[in-house]
Write a protein that holds these residues in place. Structure first.
Motif, short mmCIF file in Angstrom:
data_model
loop_
_atom_site.label_atom_id
_atom_site.label_comp_id
_atom_site.label_asym_id
_atom_site.label_seq_id
_atom_site.Cartn_x
_atom_site.Cartn_y
_atom_site.Cartn_z
N ARG A 1 -2.01 -1.26 -3.92
CA ARG A 1 -1.50 -0.95 -5.17
C ARG A 1 -0.99 -2.22 -5.91
N ASN B 1 -3.44 3.28 -11.65
CA ASN B 1 -3.14 1.97 -12.14
C ASN B 1 -2.01 1.70 -12.85
N ARG C 1 -2.35 10.59 5.49
CA ARG C 1 -2.68 10.75 4.18
C ARG C 1 -3.22 11.97 3.61
N SER D 1 1.19 1.81 -10.72
CA SER D 1 1.04 0.75 -9.95
C SER D 1 1.72 -0.39 -10.63
N SER E 1 -7.17 6.12 11.22
CA SER E 1 -7.27 6.83 9.95
C SER E 1 -6.61 8.32 10.51
N ALA F 1 0.73 -1.20 0.10
CA ALA F 1 0.06 0.06 -0.03
C ALA F 1 0.91 1.32 0.00
N HIS G 1 -9.21 9.91 -5.24
CA HIS G 1 -9.99 8.74 -5.09
C HIS G 1 -11.34 8.70 -5.22
N ARG H 1 -14.63 6.99 6.81
CA ARG H 1 -12.98 6.51 6.82
C ARG H 1 -12.46 7.29 7.64
N SER I 1 -7.14 11.61 -1.19
CA SER I 1 -8.43 11.24 -0.79
C SER I 1 -9.35 11.74 -2.04
N SER J 1 -5.18 0.73 1.37
CA SER J 1 -5.72 0.73 -0.12
C SER J 1 -4.52 -0.11 -0.64
#
Length: 215
Positions: free
Chosen positions: A125, A65, A201, A68, A196, A40, A209, A190, A206, A123
């Protein structure tokens, strides 16, 4: 190969190991896999690193993506492993069941996955399938055991509960002016998770996403 070597290989890409386990035949890992390792983003440095990538700025679809794929494939080549990804389907690889078997990721009271160190911001990757059986840390208890569970009441439209995720209610709320807070700062449920809140982060990540989830 060992845990520390894998962590060092992931560090230049600002990724971190968030779970690992020794799969059984029924787990759906590639044949011959002795250890499966989940990765992650490592915060707070991941988002600035990603924003400097060619994928972020080239204007093509699915930059995260594609990044990643490039990053995990490079780590896999360095560590002689097979890269695996939570996207690219259907069919999709069973990342949720892999996560739950890792011993450091659990089901939260609102059914979202919760990580011992990243909370509800976890999350994936990607993952690496290793042919070596490396030593792993013992499983950890879920952090939800002693938590007052603010995640259960944080969603303004009760889209998240022990019964699952009402995506229709969530999308409908995000279409309203009140939903701007979730769109720009991330899901309230979240964010309500105490772990969290201690996990650095970037809100911009956020929001990225959330835009992918609710264009």
């Amino acid at each position: 190969m060992d845990y520390e070597t894998l962590q060092s290989a992931a560090a230049p890409y600002h990724l971190t190991i968030v779970g690992a386990f020794h799969p059984d035949p029924e787990d759906g890992a590639p044949e011959g896999t002795e250890t499966l390792v989940l990765f992650a983003p490592a915060e707070p440095t991941f988002w600035p690193h990603f924003k400097k990538s060619p994928e972020y700025s080239d204007g093509a679809a699915d930059p995260m993506n594609r990044w990643s794929t490039r990053a995990l494939s490079a780590i896999a080549e360095e560590t002689r492993a097979t890269p695996l990804f939570p996207f690219g389907g259907p069919p999709y690889l069973p990342f949720i069941s892999w996560a739950l078997k890792s011993g450091s990721i659990h089901a939260s009271p609102v059914t979202l996955l919760v990580h011992n160190d990243q909370g509800l911001m976890i999350s994936f990757r990607g993952a690496l399938a290793l042919r070596e059986r490396i030593s792993l840390s013992p499983p950890r208890l879920t952090p939800c055991l002693l938590c007052p569970a603010p995640c259960e009441t944080a969603c303004p439209v009760n889209a998240l509960s022990e019964h699952g995720y009402d995506t229709a209610a969530c999308h409908a709320y995000l279409d309203t002016p009140a939903g701007t807070d979730c769109l720009t700062r991330g899901c309230k449920a979240r964010r309500a998770c105490p772990i969290s809140q201690d996990f650095s982060r970037n809100p911009e990540q956020s929001a990225y996403h959330m835009r992918s989830f609710h264009p």
